[in-house]
Design a protein around this motif. Sequence first.
Motif, PDB file in Angstrom:
ATOM      1  N   ILE A  65       0.846  -1.209   0.000  1.00 25.34           N
ATOM      2  CA  ILE A  65       0.000   0.000   0.000  1.00 25.34           C
ATOM      3  C   ILE A  65       0.876   1.251   0.000  1.00 25.34           C
ATOM      4  N   VAL A  66       1.913   1.215   0.857  1.00 24.48           N
ATOM      5  CA  VAL A  66       2.818   2.368   0.934  1.00 24.48           C
ATOM      6  C   VAL A  66       3.475   2.623  -0.417  1.00 24.48           C
ATOM      7  N   LYS A  67       3.911   1.494  -1.019  1.00 24.40           N
ATOM      8  CA  LYS A  67       4.576   1.621  -2.323  1.00 24.40           C
ATOM      9  C   LYS A  67       3.628   2.256  -3.351  1.00 24.40           C
ATOM     10  N   GLU A  68       2.405   1.733  -3.317  1.00 24.94           N
ATOM     11  CA  GLU A  68       1.385   2.243  -4.236  1.00 24.94           C
ATOM     12  C   GLU A  68       1.152   3.744  -3.998  1.00 24.94           C
ATOM     13  N   SER A  69       1.017   4.076  -2.671  1.00 25.21           N
ATOM     14  CA  SER A  69       0.790   5.478  -2.325  1.00 25.21           C
ATOM     15  C   SER A  69       1.947   6.332  -2.811  1.00 25.21           C
ATOM     16  N   GLN A  70       3.157   5.791  -2.602  1.00 28.54           N
ATOM     17  CA  GLN A  70       4.352   6.530  -3.016  1.00 28.54           C
ATOM     18  C   GLN A  70       4.310   6.818  -4.520  1.00 28.54           C
ATOM     19  N   SER A  71       3.941   5.740  -5.253  1.00 27.44           N
ATOM     20  CA  SER A  71       3.925   5.944  -6.705  1.00 27.44           C
ATOM     21  C   SER A  71       2.830   6.934  -7.105  1.00 27.44           C
ATOM     22  N   GLN A  72       1.726   6.906  -6.329  1.00 26.48           N
ATOM     23  CA  GLN A  72       0.656   7.886  -6.604  1.00 26.48           C
ATOM     24  C   GLN A  72       1.144   9.297  -6.311  1.00 26.48           C
ATOM     25  N   VAL A  73       1.882   9.396  -5.179  1.00 26.66           N
ATOM     26  CA  VAL A  73       2.430  10.707  -4.804  1.00 26.66           C
ATOM     27  C   VAL A  73       3.377  11.205  -5.900  1.00 26.66           C
ATOM     28  N   ASP A  74       4.225  10.270  -6.370  1.00 26.77           N
ATOM     29  CA  ASP A  74       5.165  10.641  -7.436  1.00 26.77           C
ATOM     30  C   ASP A  74       4.421  11.128  -8.673  1.00 26.77           C
ATOM     31  N   GLU A  75       3.377  10.368  -8.976  1.00 24.73           N
ATOM     32  CA  GLU A  75       2.572  10.705 -10.147  1.00 24.73           C
ATOM     33  C   GLU A  75       1.950  12.095  -9.995  1.00 24.73           C
ATOM     34  N   LEU A  76       1.385  12.323  -8.791  1.00 24.00           N
ATOM     35  CA  LEU A  76       0.757  13.618  -8.524  1.00 24.00           C
ATOM     36  C   LEU A  76       1.787  14.747  -8.580  1.00 24.00           C
ATOM     37  N   ARG A  77       2.990  14.439  -8.049  1.00 28.59           N
ATOM     38  CA  ARG A  77       4.037  15.455  -8.067  1.00 28.59           C
ATOM     39  C   ARG A  77       4.398  15.811  -9.522  1.00 28.59           C
ATOM     40  N   ALA A  78       4.536  14.728 -10.318  1.00 30.51           N
ATOM     41  CA  ALA A  78       4.859  14.960 -11.730  1.00 30.51           C
ATOM     42  C   ALA A  78       3.770  15.798 -12.404  1.00 30.51           C
ATOM     43  N   GLU A  79       2.527  15.449 -12.071  1.00 28.25           N
ATOM     44  CA  GLU A  79       1.393  16.184 -12.645  1.00 28.25           C
ATOM     45  C   GLU A  79       1.421  17.649 -12.224  1.00 28.25           C
ATOM     46  N   LEU A  80       1.753  17.841 -10.925  1.00 26.54           N
ATOM     47  CA  LEU A  80       1.825  19.187 -10.383  1.00 26.54           C
ATOM     48  C   LEU A  80       2.893  20.014 -11.102  1.00 26.54           C
ATOM     49  N   ILE A  81       4.063  19.368 -11.294  1.00 25.93           N
ATOM     50  CA  ILE A  81       5.161  20.063 -11.983  1.00 25.93           C
ATOM     51  C   ILE A  81       4.733  20.444 -13.395  1.00 25.93           C
ATOM     52  N   PHE A  82       4.097  19.456 -14.052  1.00 28.96           N
ATOM     53  CA  PHE A  82       3.617  19.685 -15.419  1.00 28.96           C
ATOM     54  C   PHE A  82       2.628  20.850 -15.432  1.00 28.96           C
ATOM     55  N   THR A  83       1.698  20.838 -14.475  1.00 29.90           N
ATOM     56  CA  THR A  83       0.687  21.885 -14.397  1.00 29.90           C
ATOM     57  C   THR A  83       1.341  23.241 -14.160  1.00 29.90           C
ATOM     58  N   LYS A  84       2.333  23.245 -13.246  1.00 28.72           N
ATOM     59  CA  LYS A  84       3.047  24.497 -12.954  1.00 28.72           C
ATOM     60  C   LYS A  84       3.679  25.061 -14.225  1.00 28.72           C
ATOM     61  N   VAL A  85       4.381  24.169 -14.929  1.00 28.84           N
ATOM     62  CA  VAL A  85       5.051  24.591 -16.175  1.00 28.84           C
ATOM     63  C   VAL A  85       4.020  25.131 -17.164  1.00 28.84           C
ATOM     64  N   HIS A  86       2.904  24.397 -17.242  1.00 30.25           N
ATOM     65  CA  HIS A  86       1.836  24.799 -18.157  1.00 30.25           C
ATOM     66  C   HIS A  86       1.301  26.183 -17.797  1.00 30.25           C
ATOM     67  N   VAL A  87       1.085  26.395 -16.496  1.00 29.58           N
ATOM     68  CA  VAL A  87       0.570  27.682 -16.023  1.00 29.58           C
ATOM     69  C   VAL A  87       1.565  28.790 -16.369  1.00 29.58           C
ATOM     70  N   GLU A  88       2.866  28.506 -16.144  1.00 31.29           N
ATOM     71  CA  GLU A  88       3.880  29.507 -16.455  1.00 31.29           C
ATOM     72  C   GLU A  88       3.881  29.841 -17.948  1.00 31.29           C
ATOM     73  N   LEU A  89       3.732  28.777 -18.735  1.00 30.70           N
ATOM     74  CA  LEU A  89       3.695  28.957 -20.185  1.00 30.70           C
ATOM     75  C   LEU A  89       2.512  29.837 -20.586  1.00 30.70           C
ATOM     76  N   LEU A  90       1.356  29.519 -19.994  1.00 26.89           N
ATOM     77  CA  LEU A  90       0.145  30.291 -20.301  1.00 26.89           C
ATOM     78  C   LEU A  90       0.293  31.742 -19.870  1.00 26.89           C
ATOM     79  N   GLN A  91       0.942  31.928 -18.714  1.00 27.30           N
ATOM     80  CA  GLN A  91       1.161  33.301 -18.248  1.00 27.30           C
ATOM     81  C   GLN A  91       2.039  34.070 -19.228  1.00 27.30           C
ATOM     82  N   ALA A  92       3.098  33.380 -19.691  1.00 24.46           N
ATOM     83  CA  ALA A  92       3.997  34.031 -20.652  1.00 24.46           C
ATOM     84  C   ALA A  92       3.243  34.378 -21.932  1.00 24.46           C
ATOM     85  N   GLU A  93       2.454  33.415 -22.401  1.00 17.29           N
ATOM     86  CA  GLU A  93       1.651  33.636 -23.618  1.00 17.29           C
ATOM     87  C   GLU A  93       0.701  34.809 -23.436  1.00 17.29           C
TER      88      GLU A  93
END
Length: 259
Positions: A65-93
């Motif tokens: 379960i912990v491993k699964e949660s960890q991978s979910q956390v990693d996934e969410l973190r990656a998504e968050l980073i992607f979203t952040k980058v996207h937001v920055e891109l949109l702001q620049a645009e």
Amino acid sequence: MRVVLGPLLLLLGLCGSGARGQDGGLGEGGEIEQKQTTTDIWAEVKELRDMVVELKVELRTMAAIVKESQSQVDELRAELIFTKVHVELLQAENAVQTTELKSLESRLNSTESRTSELERENEEKPKVAFYTALTNSGHVGPRNTDITLKFSKVFTNIGNAYNPATGFFTAPVKGVYYLQFTMSNNNVGRMGVQMYMNKQRILYNDEYKEEAGLEYLTKSVILELMAGDEIHLVLPSSYSLYDDSNNHSTFSGSLLFPL
Ligand SMILES: *[C@@H]1O[C@H](CO)[C@@H](O)[C@H](O)[C@H]1NC(C)=O
């Protein structure tokens, strides 16, 4: 971990008490008791082993379960980073678009003001055009003096710069003007015309007709005139012209553009 340690300590404690019994030199009754105790201990050990197995399984499940949660956390973190980058891109645009919009706005403003300026200029631009014919009554001349020609049939007179009472065209503004006349005659003899700018003759065209029948003489000029400059046509003495309802002899002109 604490759950596992508790029963283990208990087991160790029990073993210690058994050893003490042996050292104490117990009798037969004591042996039975010892056997009983051994059986209990084994039962307890078995129970403990089962518990350990169970715990192991539980631990494994939790680890998964912990491993699964960890991978979910990693996934969410990656998504968050992607979203952040996207937001920055949109702001620049957005910033770029805002700048573009501002420049378009200012261009539109200057175009609008230029348009109204041109509209005003066009409205204020003097409109001058006239077209006239000499007469419906046949021959004019010959006389023994020069005659100022008064074109009495006024068909077009935008701006009223031509005066049929005097035969004069007066430039209302400084500009370039196009003027044209056509003279006709059907008599044998001299036909022709002079053009005056103010008091100065600027043109004298004529010809000698040897035969009867209509002939025409035409001329165009482009003149740079000051406001108030006057143009008129003169029939020299001894010359004659002809016009009737068919508009043979005409005088016309227009302002090409002001200066
Ligand atoms: C003379 O010119 C005027 C104005 O253009 C026109 O109305 C008239 O019909 C003309 N006469 C003839 C005979 O064409």
